[in-house]
Design an enzyme around this catalytic site. Structure first.
Site, PDB file in Angstrom:
ATOM      1  N   LYS A 172     -28.145   2.826  -0.743  1.00 39.61           N
ATOM      2  CA  LYS A 172     -28.882   4.088  -0.974  1.00 39.61           C
ATOM      3  C   LYS A 172     -29.040   4.390  -2.462  1.00 39.61           C
ATOM      4  CE  LYS A 172     -27.404   6.050   3.434  1.00 39.61           C
ATOM      5  NZ  LYS A 172     -26.386   5.054   3.814  1.00 39.61           N
TER       6      LYS A 172
HETATM    7  O1  LIG Z   1     -29.461   8.358   7.899  1.00 38.01           O
HETATM    8  C1  LIG Z   1     -28.542   7.549   7.779  1.00 38.01           C
HETATM    9  C2  LIG Z   1     -28.565   6.528   6.848  1.00 38.01           C
HETATM   10  C3  LIG Z   1     -27.553   5.619   6.825  1.00 38.01           C
HETATM   11  N1  LIG Z   1     -26.498   5.711   7.674  1.00 38.01           N
HETATM   12  C4  LIG Z   1     -25.434   4.678   7.590  1.00 38.01           C
HETATM   13  O2  LIG Z   1     -25.427   3.942   8.808  1.00 38.01           O
HETATM   14  C5  LIG Z   1     -24.085   3.705   9.228  1.00 38.01           C
HETATM   15  C6  LIG Z   1     -23.825   4.443  10.525  1.00 38.01           C
HETATM   16  O3  LIG Z   1     -22.546   4.156  11.005  1.00 38.01           O
HETATM   17  P1  LIG Z   1     -22.054   4.560  12.482  1.00 38.01           P
HETATM   18  O4  LIG Z   1     -20.649   4.113  12.524  1.00 38.01           O
HETATM   19  O5  LIG Z   1     -22.918   3.803  13.467  1.00 38.01           O
HETATM   20  O6  LIG Z   1     -22.210   6.025  12.600  1.00 38.01           O
HETATM   21  C7  LIG Z   1     -23.200   4.171   8.080  1.00 38.01           C
HETATM   22  O7  LIG Z   1     -22.999   3.085   7.210  1.00 38.01           O
HETATM   23  C8  LIG Z   1     -24.029   5.229   7.396  1.00 38.01           C
HETATM   24  O8  LIG Z   1     -23.729   5.349   6.025  1.00 38.01           O
HETATM   25  C9  LIG Z   1     -26.473   6.724   8.590  1.00 38.01           C
HETATM   26  O9  LIG Z   1     -25.539   6.840   9.400  1.00 38.01           O
HETATM   27  N2  LIG Z   1     -27.501   7.604   8.626  1.00 38.01           N
END
Ligand SMILES: O=c1ccn([C@@H]2O[C@H](COP(=O)(O)O)[C@@H](O)[C@H]2O)c(=O)[nH]1
Length: 278
Positions: A96
């Site tokens: 990001k």
């Molecule tokens: O809008 C967003 C952007 C990035 N993320 C990232 O994706 C994963 C989600 O992890 P989970 O364990 O499936 O919840 C994480 O690395 C976030 O930083 C997001 O969740 N939402």
């Protein structure tokens, strides 16, 4: 040179529409019986590569969980990226990044220049210094067959206050991001190389994604509460370009390699069914 959009299209055709994150949370390290240090980090990442690198289309290491261990964590991130590239999955580094253009050029060199130790297929980027400030990333990505996924409508509840605010012309901030990325992808076949991040948790927000012509990465499934059935509501007619993304839901099945594979297979089957449903 094959574009990232074409490579992603091929990977999804061959392996199915799924991205799995490598997010070594302290709690997950503990559940896997691993120490919360670089040896645990290394073992965790290696296990995910072994289990999923040869079968999941896109693997998304979350940089923060490597950076928290400093230089040795970043060294393990570099090694994880190399292992993933060798395994055949596409590597999307979730960092990001975003800044003024001259600094974005340095981020681009760090992640999208093939000579960099952190070179990956694609990165996530933040548009809040203006989508135009990300131009050096778009240019280097295009030059080397890479991709960039720009945050549009994030999965967290706090995102809406910023992303759904109205710009001077009446569009939401998110819609201006969506429209600028759509322009970058205009005419690309079979798919543009510039994607958007649109959370599976957000429901029907009325945003128009119809002209994006690029991949729509959708985190928020599983641990954040969204289900594959929510994808239809969020994406409507744009479902064919959605790349569902799971981290904790799949990683929680580890450390057993077969159990991780089974969890990823289940996630893929659920997403395929949801994306195909009429
Ligand atoms: O809008 C967003 C952007 C990035 N993320 C990232 O994706 C994963 C989600 O992890 P989970 O364990 O499936 O919840 C994480 O690395 C976030 O930083 C997001 O969740 N939402």
């Amino acid at each position: 040179m094959e574009t990232f959009g074409a490579r992603l299209h091929r990977a999804v055709t061959e392996r199915g529409p799924l991205c799995v994150g490598i997010d070594p949370h302290p709690g997950l390290l503990a559940r896997w019986g691993l120490p919360d240090d670089v040896t645990g980090l290394d073992r965790f990442a290696r296990t995910v590569v072994e289990a999923l690198g040869d079968r999941v289309a896109v693997i998304k290491p979350q940089s923060a969980f490597f950076e928290r261990f400093g230089a040795r964590g970043v060294e393990i991130l570099e090694s994880t990226i190399r292992q993933l590239r060798d395994s055949g999955s596409l590597v999307l580094l979730d960092v990001k990044r975003g800044d003024i253009g001259s600094t974005v050029a340095a981020y681009a060199a760090a992640y999208l220049d093939p000579s960099s130790p952190l070179y990956v297929d694609a990165v996530t980027a933040s548009p809040y210094l203006g989508v135009g400030s990300l131009a050096p990333m778009f240019e280097l990505a295009a030059a080397h067959g890479g991709g960039v996924f720009v945050l549009a409508l994030t999965s967290n509840p706090e995102g809406a206050a910023v992303q759904r605010a109205r710009a001077a012309d009446g569009r939401t901030v998110a819609q201006t991001v969506i429209d600028e990325i759509s322009q970058l992808n205009a005419g690309a076949e079979p798919l543009g190389s510039f994607g958007l991040v649109v959370g599976a948790t957000i429901g029907d927000t009325g945003h128009d994604l119809s002209a994006v012509n690029g991949p729509l990465l959708s985190p928020g499934l599983g641990a954040q509460g969204a289900t594959p059935a929510d994808l239809r509501l969020v994406f409507g007619s744009s479902l064919p370009t959605v790349l569902p993304s799971y981290s904790r839901e799949v990683l929680g099945a580890g450390p057993d390699v077969d159990a991780l594979r089974a969890a990823a297979d289940r996630a893929l089957a659920d997403c395929r069914a949801a994306l195909a449903a009429r």
